[in-house]
Design a protein around this motif. Structure first.
Motif, PDB file in Angstrom:
ATOM      1  N   ASP A  62       0.841  -1.188   0.000  1.00 34.68           N
ATOM      2  CA  ASP A  62       0.000   0.000   0.000  1.00 34.68           C
ATOM      3  C   ASP A  62       0.877   1.240   0.000  1.00 34.68           C
ATOM      4  O   ASP A  62       2.048   1.203   0.398  1.00 34.68           O
ATOM      5  CB  ASP A  62      -0.912   0.017   1.229  1.00 34.68           C
ATOM      6  N   THR A  88      -3.678   8.100  -4.709  1.00 34.49           N
ATOM      7  CA  THR A  88      -4.666   7.682  -5.708  1.00 34.49           C
ATOM      8  C   THR A  88      -3.979   7.272  -7.000  1.00 34.49           C
ATOM      9  O   THR A  88      -4.296   6.222  -7.584  1.00 34.49           O
ATOM     10  CB  THR A  88      -5.659   8.825  -5.966  1.00 34.49           C
ATOM     11  N   LEU A  89      -3.026   8.077  -7.459  1.00 34.05           N
ATOM     12  CA  LEU A  89      -2.283   7.762  -8.676  1.00 34.05           C
ATOM     13  C   LEU A  89      -1.533   6.440  -8.527  1.00 34.05           C
ATOM     14  O   LEU A  89      -1.551   5.598  -9.430  1.00 34.05           O
ATOM     15  CB  LEU A  89      -1.318   8.902  -9.001  1.00 34.05           C
ATOM     16  N   TYR A  90      -0.876   6.256  -7.398  1.00 33.72           N
ATOM     17  CA  TYR A  90      -0.132   5.023  -7.129  1.00 33.72           C
ATOM     18  C   TYR A  90      -1.057   3.806  -7.144  1.00 33.72           C
ATOM     19  O   TYR A  90      -0.759   2.784  -7.758  1.00 33.72           O
ATOM     20  CB  TYR A  90       0.578   5.147  -5.778  1.00 33.72           C
ATOM     21  N   THR A  91      -2.195   3.916  -6.458  1.00 34.69           N
ATOM     22  CA  THR A  91      -3.119   2.789  -6.349  1.00 34.69           C
ATOM     23  C   THR A  91      -3.682   2.397  -7.711  1.00 34.69           C
ATOM     24  O   THR A  91      -3.700   1.217  -8.065  1.00 34.69           O
ATOM     25  CB  THR A  91      -4.265   3.141  -5.382  1.00 34.69           C
ATOM     26  N   TYR A  92      -4.133   3.386  -8.489  1.00 31.47           N
ATOM     27  CA  TYR A  92      -4.693   3.072  -9.801  1.00 31.47           C
ATOM     28  C   TYR A  92      -3.629   2.527 -10.753  1.00 31.47           C
ATOM     29  O   TYR A  92      -3.907   1.630 -11.547  1.00 31.47           O
ATOM     30  CB  TYR A  92      -5.389   4.293 -10.409  1.00 31.47           C
ATOM     31  N   THR A  93      -2.413   3.069 -10.688  1.00 31.70           N
ATOM     32  CA  THR A  93      -1.336   2.562 -11.541  1.00 31.70           C
ATOM     33  C   THR A  93      -1.003   1.125 -11.168  1.00 31.70           C
ATOM     34  O   THR A  93      -0.835   0.259 -12.041  1.00 31.70           O
ATOM     35  CB  THR A  93      -0.081   3.450 -11.417  1.00 31.70           C
ATOM     36  N   GLN A  94      -0.902   0.850  -9.885  1.00 35.06           N
ATOM     37  CA  GLN A  94      -0.606  -0.508  -9.419  1.00 35.06           C
ATOM     38  C   GLN A  94      -1.698  -1.475  -9.855  1.00 35.06           C
ATOM     39  O   GLN A  94      -1.409  -2.567 -10.358  1.00 35.06           O
ATOM     40  CB  GLN A  94      -0.458  -0.508  -7.900  1.00 35.06           C
ATOM     41  N   ASP A  95      -2.958  -1.088  -9.695  1.00 42.14           N
ATOM     42  CA  ASP A  95      -4.062  -1.955 -10.108  1.00 42.14           C
ATOM     43  C   ASP A  95      -4.051  -2.183 -11.614  1.00 42.14           C
ATOM     44  O   ASP A  95      -4.275  -3.306 -12.088  1.00 42.14           O
ATOM     45  CB  ASP A  95      -5.399  -1.352  -9.682  1.00 42.14           C
ATOM     46  N   PHE A  96      -3.787  -1.122 -12.400  1.00 44.29           N
ATOM     47  CA  PHE A  96      -3.765  -1.255 -13.851  1.00 44.29           C
ATOM     48  C   PHE A  96      -2.656  -2.203 -14.308  1.00 44.29           C
ATOM     49  O   PHE A  96      -2.875  -3.080 -15.147  1.00 44.29           O
ATOM     50  CB  PHE A  96      -3.597   0.121 -14.514  1.00 44.29           C
TER      51      PHE A  96
END
Length: 187
Positions: A62, A88-96
């Motif tokens: 996280d 937010t940017l980190y989370t969405y990039t990681q999920d993508f």
């Protein structure tokens, strides 16, 4: 108030925590709370819902775990909106990226791991376990023969040697005076 067995009970008692099993009415909320209170007594209040055996434990990636911002500075409060945007940017990039790798390589790796684990399970069930059982049977029979040989042949020899050498007395005495020590051996 009619307390006979034939009284009509509401068909859906799930919201009240009361359950009818056969002719008996039980309080499921009470049973669950007793069960959880026993677990809490055994495990402690903090470990009740904890994974105590570390099963399915993954590395925490996280944003707050990877990028720990200092909380002692006064400027960290001013950067909270920026850090939230980065999170937010980190989370969405990681999920993508995760979804991208799953789509690109997930099907191939699932086939590879399925073949490997299937082969391993097959070898374990049909080769390794029967071989180990056979080896254990052979070892058990050999152990019985080994026990007979040791008791019949080697035990009397070592008992005779032990009896013959049991009359030897030896000792080591240390006599010290000041800085020098004399060692006297007696046989």
């Amino acid at each position: 108030m009619n307390n006979s067995v034939g009284t009509e009970q509401p068909s859906d008692m799930s919201d009240t925590g009361v359950e009818q099993v056969g002719g008996e009415v039980t309080d499921t909320k009470m049973e669950k709370s007793v069960d959880e209170s026993m677990k809490e007594l055994l495990l402690g209040p903090k470990r009740l819902h904890e994974n105590i055996y570390d099963i399915n434990r993954h590395v925490e990636l996280d944003f707050g775990e990877v990028f720990q911002a200092p909380t002692t500075t006064t400027t960290s409060r001013r950067f909270t909106p920026i850090l939230d945007a980065y999170k937010t940017l980190y989370t969405y990039t990681q999920d993508f990226i995760y979804i991208l790798w799953v789509v690109l390589l997930g099907w191939l790796l699932s086939i590879v791991w399925g073949i490997l684990f299937g082969t391993f399970n097959f070898l374990t069930v049909w080769l390794i376990q029967p071989t180990l059982k056979l080896v254990f049977v052979i070892i058990r029979n050999a152990a019985a023969l080994y026990t007979v040989v040791v008791r019949a042949v080697l035990d009397p020899i070592f008992e005779s040697i032990g009896h013959a050498l049991s009359f030897i007395r030896a000792g080591l005495f240390v006599r010290g005076q000041g800085s020098s020590m004399d060692v006297v051996k007696t046989v």
